[in-house]
Scaffold this motif. Structure first.
Motif, PDB file in Angstrom:
ATOM      1  N   ILE A 254     -18.898  -3.156   2.579  1.00  0.00           N
ATOM      2  CA  ILE A 254     -18.415  -1.866   2.595  1.00  0.00           C
ATOM      3  C   ILE A 254     -16.863  -1.772   2.600  1.00  0.00           C
ATOM      4  CG2 ILE A 254     -20.254  -1.588   4.480  1.00  0.00           C
ATOM      5  CD1 ILE A 254     -18.160  -1.884   6.738  1.00  0.00           C
ATOM      6  N   GLN A 255     -16.256  -3.067   2.260  1.00  0.00           N
ATOM      7  CA  GLN A 255     -14.766  -3.077   1.978  1.00  0.00           C
ATOM      8  C   GLN A 255     -14.423  -4.182   1.274  1.00  0.00           C
ATOM      9  OE1 GLN A 255     -15.598  -5.208   6.054  1.00  0.00           O
ATOM     10  NE2 GLN A 255     -14.994  -3.019   6.158  1.00  0.00           N
ATOM     11  N   ILE A 256     -13.125  -4.331   0.577  1.00  0.00           N
ATOM     12  CA  ILE A 256     -12.725  -5.330  -0.034  1.00  0.00           C
ATOM     13  C   ILE A 256     -11.576  -6.000   0.646  1.00  0.00           C
ATOM     14  CG2 ILE A 256     -13.324  -4.430  -2.297  1.00  0.00           C
ATOM     15  CD1 ILE A 256     -10.538  -3.991  -2.793  1.00  0.00           C
ATOM     16  N   PHE A 257     -11.522  -7.357   0.542  1.00  0.00           N
ATOM     17  CA  PHE A 257     -10.277  -8.262   1.192  1.00  0.00           C
ATOM     18  C   PHE A 257      -9.462  -8.584   0.049  1.00  0.00           C
ATOM     19  CE2 PHE A 257     -13.406  -8.161   4.767  1.00  0.00           C
ATOM     20  CZ  PHE A 257     -12.661  -8.150   5.837  1.00  0.00           C
ATOM     21  N   VAL A 258      -8.300  -9.039   0.186  1.00  0.00           N
ATOM     22  CA  VAL A 258      -7.551  -9.396  -0.848  1.00  0.00           C
ATOM     23  C   VAL A 258      -6.654 -10.538  -0.039  1.00  0.00           C
ATOM     24  CG1 VAL A 258      -5.778  -9.162  -2.721  1.00  0.00           C
ATOM     25  CG2 VAL A 258      -7.535  -7.264  -2.274  1.00  0.00           C
ATOM     26  N   LEU A 259      -6.667 -11.870  -0.465  1.00  0.00           N
ATOM     27  CA  LEU A 259      -6.056 -12.750   0.170  1.00  0.00           C
ATOM     28  C   LEU A 259      -4.756 -12.980  -0.478  1.00  0.00           C
ATOM     29  CD1 LEU A 259      -8.860 -15.507   0.609  1.00  0.00           C
ATOM     30  CD2 LEU A 259      -8.403 -13.478   1.941  1.00  0.00           C
ATOM     31  N   GLN A 260      -3.635 -13.397   0.394  1.00  0.00           N
ATOM     32  CA  GLN A 260      -2.441 -13.489   0.095  1.00  0.00           C
ATOM     33  C   GLN A 260      -1.652 -14.722   0.761  1.00  0.00           C
ATOM     34  OE1 GLN A 260       0.504 -10.590   0.633  1.00  0.00           O
ATOM     35  NE2 GLN A 260       2.069 -11.273  -0.585  1.00  0.00           N
TER      36      GLN A 260
ATOM     37  N   THR B  89      -9.372  -2.721   2.805  1.00  0.00           N
ATOM     38  CA  THR B  89      -9.624  -1.391   2.667  1.00  0.00           C
ATOM     39  C   THR B  89     -10.987  -1.244   2.432  1.00  0.00           C
ATOM     40  OG1 THR B  89      -8.798   0.602   1.735  1.00  0.00           O
ATOM     41  CG2 THR B  89      -9.337  -1.386   0.147  1.00  0.00           C
ATOM     42  N   ALA B  90     -11.510  -0.032   2.963  1.00  0.00           N
ATOM     43  CA  ALA B  90     -12.604   0.361   2.834  1.00  0.00           C
ATOM     44  C   ALA B  90     -13.053   0.794   1.469  1.00  0.00           C
ATOM     45  CB  ALA B  90     -12.952   1.674   3.846  1.00  0.00           C
ATOM     46  N   LEU B  91     -14.351   0.452   0.909  1.00  0.00           N
ATOM     47  CA  LEU B  91     -14.792   0.961  -0.453  1.00  0.00           C
ATOM     48  C   LEU B  91     -14.816   2.437  -0.293  1.00  0.00           C
ATOM     49  CD1 LEU B  91     -17.118  -2.234  -1.203  1.00  0.00           C
ATOM     50  CD2 LEU B  91     -14.755  -1.159  -2.646  1.00  0.00           C
ATOM     51  N   GLN B  92     -14.495   3.108  -1.514  1.00  0.00           N
ATOM     52  CA  GLN B  92     -14.707   4.488  -1.332  1.00  0.00           C
ATOM     53  C   GLN B  92     -15.650   4.774  -2.983  1.00  0.00           C
ATOM     54  OE1 GLN B  92     -13.156   7.014   1.209  1.00  0.00           O
ATOM     55  NE2 GLN B  92     -14.246   5.338   1.838  1.00  0.00           N
ATOM     56  N   PHE B  93     -16.758   5.372  -2.847  1.00  0.00           N
ATOM     57  CA  PHE B  93     -17.530   5.579  -3.856  1.00  0.00           C
ATOM     58  C   PHE B  93     -17.443   7.057  -4.463  1.00  0.00           C
ATOM     59  CE2 PHE B  93     -20.479   2.522  -1.522  1.00  0.00           C
ATOM     60  CZ  PHE B  93     -20.127   1.513  -2.354  1.00  0.00           C
ATOM     61  N   LYS B  94     -16.943   7.021  -5.781  1.00  0.00           N
ATOM     62  CA  LYS B  94     -16.696   8.300  -6.457  1.00  0.00           C
ATOM     63  C   LYS B  94     -18.017   9.247  -6.384  1.00  0.00           C
ATOM     64  CE  LYS B  94     -14.056  10.303 -10.452  1.00  0.00           C
ATOM     65  NZ  LYS B  94     -13.619   9.942 -11.785  1.00  0.00           N
ATOM     66  N   GLY B  95     -17.620  10.355  -5.780  1.00  0.00           N
ATOM     67  CA  GLY B  95     -18.688  11.426  -5.954  1.00  0.00           C
ATOM     68  C   GLY B  95     -19.698  11.245  -4.638  1.00  0.00           C
ATOM     69  N   ALA B  96     -19.220  10.640  -3.595  1.00  0.00           N
ATOM     70  CA  ALA B  96     -20.024  10.295  -2.546  1.00  0.00           C
ATOM     71  C   ALA B  96     -19.423  10.622  -1.310  1.00  0.00           C
ATOM     72  CB  ALA B  96     -20.549   8.933  -2.427  1.00  0.00           C
ATOM     73  N   PRO B  97     -18.601  11.751  -0.901  1.00  0.00           N
ATOM     74  CA  PRO B  97     -17.934  11.997   0.278  1.00  0.00           C
ATOM     75  C   PRO B  97     -18.825  11.692   1.576  1.00  0.00           C
ATOM     76  CG  PRO B  97     -18.628  14.045  -0.813  1.00  0.00           C
ATOM     77  CD  PRO B  97     -18.957  13.094  -1.544  1.00  0.00           C
ATOM     78  N   GLU B  98     -20.048  11.958   1.625  1.00  0.00           N
ATOM     79  CA  GLU B  98     -20.888  11.664   2.768  1.00  0.00           C
ATOM     80  C   GLU B  98     -21.152  10.098   3.173  1.00  0.00           C
ATOM     81  OE1 GLU B  98     -24.973  12.917   4.608  1.00  0.00           O
ATOM     82  OE2 GLU B  98     -25.056  12.312   2.695  1.00  0.00           O
ATOM     83  N   MET B  99     -21.122   9.501   2.091  1.00  0.00           N
ATOM     84  CA  MET B  99     -21.198   7.960   2.265  1.00  0.00           C
ATOM     85  C   MET B  99     -19.633   7.538   2.458  1.00  0.00           C
ATOM     86  SD  MET B  99     -22.193   4.834   2.117  1.00  0.00           S
ATOM     87  CE  MET B  99     -23.676   4.544   1.088  1.00  0.00           C
ATOM     88  N   ASN B 100     -18.615   7.972   2.176  1.00  0.00           N
ATOM     89  CA  ASN B 100     -17.094   7.679   2.173  1.00  0.00           C
ATOM     90  C   ASN B 100     -16.797   7.633   3.686  1.00  0.00           C
ATOM     91  OD1 ASN B 100     -17.249   6.918  -0.662  1.00  0.00           O
ATOM     92  ND2 ASN B 100     -16.070   8.656  -1.268  1.00  0.00           N
TER      93      ASN B 100
ATOM     94  N   ARG C 240     -18.632   7.411   6.159  1.00  0.00           N
ATOM     95  CA  ARG C 240     -19.166   6.509   7.009  1.00  0.00           C
ATOM     96  C   ARG C 240     -18.625   5.155   6.679  1.00  0.00           C
ATOM     97  NH1 ARG C 240     -25.057   7.091   9.054  1.00  0.00           N
ATOM     98  NH2 ARG C 240     -25.138   9.623   9.095  1.00  0.00           N
ATOM     99  N   LEU C 241     -18.262   4.902   5.446  1.00  0.00           N
ATOM    100  CA  LEU C 241     -17.613   3.517   4.987  1.00  0.00           C
ATOM    101  C   LEU C 241     -16.221   3.261   5.734  1.00  0.00           C
ATOM    102  CD1 LEU C 241     -18.196   3.483   1.064  1.00  0.00           C
ATOM    103  CD2 LEU C 241     -19.111   1.985   2.572  1.00  0.00           C
ATOM    104  N   ARG C 242     -15.235   4.646   5.770  1.00  0.00           N
ATOM    105  CA  ARG C 242     -14.105   4.394   6.501  1.00  0.00           C
ATOM    106  C   ARG C 242     -14.239   4.241   8.063  1.00  0.00           C
ATOM    107  NH1 ARG C 242     -13.184   9.082   3.219  1.00  0.00           N
ATOM    108  NH2 ARG C 242     -13.453  10.272   4.908  1.00  0.00           N
ATOM    109  N   GLN C 243     -15.306   4.889   8.524  1.00  0.00           N
ATOM    110  CA  GLN C 243     -15.495   4.560   9.910  1.00  0.00           C
ATOM    111  C   GLN C 243     -15.919   3.157  10.377  1.00  0.00           C
ATOM    112  OE1 GLN C 243     -18.307   7.632  10.519  1.00  0.00           O
ATOM    113  NE2 GLN C 243     -16.579   9.213  11.359  1.00  0.00           N
ATOM    114  N   GLN C 244     -16.786   2.738   9.597  1.00  0.00           N
ATOM    115  CA  GLN C 244     -17.439   1.505   9.910  1.00  0.00           C
ATOM    116  C   GLN C 244     -16.315   0.288   9.543  1.00  0.00           C
ATOM    117  OE1 GLN C 244     -21.331   0.390   8.434  1.00  0.00           O
ATOM    118  NE2 GLN C 244     -22.311   2.252   9.060  1.00  0.00           N
ATOM    119  N   THR C 245     -15.631   0.465   8.610  1.00  0.00           N
ATOM    120  CA  THR C 245     -14.227  -0.288   8.447  1.00  0.00           C
ATOM    121  C   THR C 245     -13.449  -0.521   9.374  1.00  0.00           C
ATOM    122  OG1 THR C 245     -14.542  -0.264   5.790  1.00  0.00           O
ATOM    123  CG2 THR C 245     -12.377  -0.875   6.753  1.00  0.00           C
ATOM    124  N   MET C 246     -13.260   0.605   9.969  1.00  0.00           N
ATOM    125  CA  MET C 246     -11.977   0.701  11.269  1.00  0.00           C
ATOM    126  C   MET C 246     -13.063   0.066  12.221  1.00  0.00           C
ATOM    127  SD  MET C 246      -9.265   1.869  10.150  1.00  0.00           S
ATOM    128  CE  MET C 246      -8.487   1.901  11.843  1.00  0.00           C
TER     129      MET C 246
END
Length: 420
Positions: free
Chosen positions: A310-316, A328-339, A341-347
């Motif tokens: 549901i997210q990506i991590f970038v290691l530095q 950061t939370a992944l966001q799927f283009k054209g999917a506001p309902e899913m997005n 929830r993705l933000r909520q679950q990421t937080m």
């Protein structure tokens, strides 16, 4: 041979088929060699095209500890520029992101275009005969994109990005199919978490299927999540080494056994009608159902991009014992309902008060402290060695809790570090 080169440990003495020496996580000389041979020579994930959607957009990124400005010029081309004025070394960009055709150094006013060329400097009468072409911003030698993911390499020659990605390309392909429009967007903003640990502890953990039942037991029990069962001794999921340092926990066998669209996301099709309708319209009901059962990948792309469902991590890496995770939370283009929830679950999982990342970060730092104990000297990575096997595509796989990914990564690491 320089004193620094002489101080670099012999990799062959530190990495064995089922063991690695503790010093690979603590040696300053080895860390400096990693920067040169891995971070500044191979392909490294930098950012996503959606982070600079418009002409003249820019965003600050990094390759290891090196600060990089990712820009999109007026001709829609993406550049990776080094954030250092060629005059006296000051940083020319101080904002995390913005929109600008130029960057002006605050020290002496040298101005550069967003393609890196030197545009001018104050009091030019003092620079007669100076060749401006040689004084542009430094740049990452090679820039390449795959499905919107931007990678950079400081090496002017070497394998192509697609050659580097190899078996990991399928994970990105699978990820973008979860969007009705076939694209992901990185637009939710990044959280930054610093861990006092070597970057390789984090890299290994991302596809370690042995730890979730123990490290995350509290949140799994409170949330009544079935995630822990995916990494049990009875799970049909597999750990897979994809070559070139890449690895994954392939949970699809379990999701297919359960046969519930969106079960991977902890919900059902009935609770997300808008997303399901959009997917059906885009792919047809049969294909959409297959995609929504399989879900998104759990894949570590060497050395720094972790696609975590549901997210990506970038290691530095910042130091031999200090690493920043950008998430950061992944966001799927054209999917506001899913997005949403993705933000909520990421937080809830990796936000400032999130549970999962706090658990893992504690383990990273305990590992870093513990690895400095002198006895035993070696880390043992032998779990599942006697049952690893090749799958139909020729990749090495093991049971869900086996250490196939770590063993494969370390052999790739040794190959890179042995190169001249």
């Amino acid at each position: 041979m320089s004193a620094q080169a002489a101080a670099i440990p012999d990799i062959n003495e530190l990495i064995r088929p089922e063991h690695v020496h503790g010093s690979v996580y603590t040696s300053e000389a080895l860390y400096q060699a990693e920067l040169e041979k891995i971070w500044y020579r191979t392909w490294v994930y930098v950012g996503h095209t959606s982070e600079v959607p418009n002409a003249n957009d820019y965003v600050l990124k990094s390759i290891g500890p090196q600060p990089v400005i990712m820009t999109r010029d007026r001709n829609d081309q993406i550049h990776l520029l080094l954030n250092r004025c060629t005059h006296r070394g000051n940083q020319v960009c101080v904002f995390d992101k913005g929109n600008s055709r130029t960057f002006t150094c605050p020290y002496h006013g040298w101005t550069f275009s967003n393609t890196g060329q030197l545009r001018g400097y104050p009091f030019p009468s003092g620079y007669e005969g100076t060749d401006r072409e040689e004084l542009g911003l430094g740049r990452v030698a090679r820039v390449a994109e795959y499905k919107g993911f931007i990678f950079g390499s400081f090496a002017e020659q070497g394998p192509s990005l697609e050659e580097h990605l190899g078996g990991a390309r399928e994970a990105i392909d699978r990820l973008v199919r979860n969007s009705p429009e076939g694209e992901v967007e990185i637009t939710a903003g990044f959280l930054k978490h610093k861990a006092r640990a070597n970057w390789k502890f984090l890299l290994e953990n991302e596809t370690d299927g042995y730890h979730p039942q123990f490290v995350h037991a509290s949140i799994f029990s409170v949330a009544q999540s079935g995630i822990g069962d995916l990494y049990s001794s009875d799970s049909t999921a597999v750990a897979r080494y994809l070559g070139n340092g890449h690895s994954e926990n392939d949970l699809r066998p379990e999701f297919r056994r359960l046969d519930k669209p969106l079960g991977w996301f902890g919900t059902s099709a009935a609770r997300m009608p808008e997303y399901v309708a959009a997917m059906n319209a885009a792919y047809g009901e049969n294909k959409a159902r297959e995609i929504m059962i399989d879900g998104t990948p759990h894949t570590m792309i060497f050395p720094n991009l972790f696609i975590a469902e549901i997210q990506i991590f970038v290691l530095q890496p910042l130091a031999v014992n200090e690493t920043v995770q950008h998430v950061t939370a992944l966001q799927f283009k054209g999917a506001p309902e899913m997005n949403r929830r993705l933000r909520q679950q990421t937080m809830g999982s990796v936000g400032p008060a999130g549970f999962l990342l706090a658990d893992d970060s504690e383990m990273y730092e305990r590992n870093q402290r513990g690895i400095q104990v002198r006895d035993p000297e070696w880390v043992f990575l032998g779990r599942g060695k006697n049952r690893e096997r090749r799958d139909e595509d020729g990749f090495m796989v093991g049971d869900a809790t086996d250490e196939v990914p770590s063993r494969g990564m370390w052999q790739h690491y040794r190959t890179i570090m042995e190169e001249r």
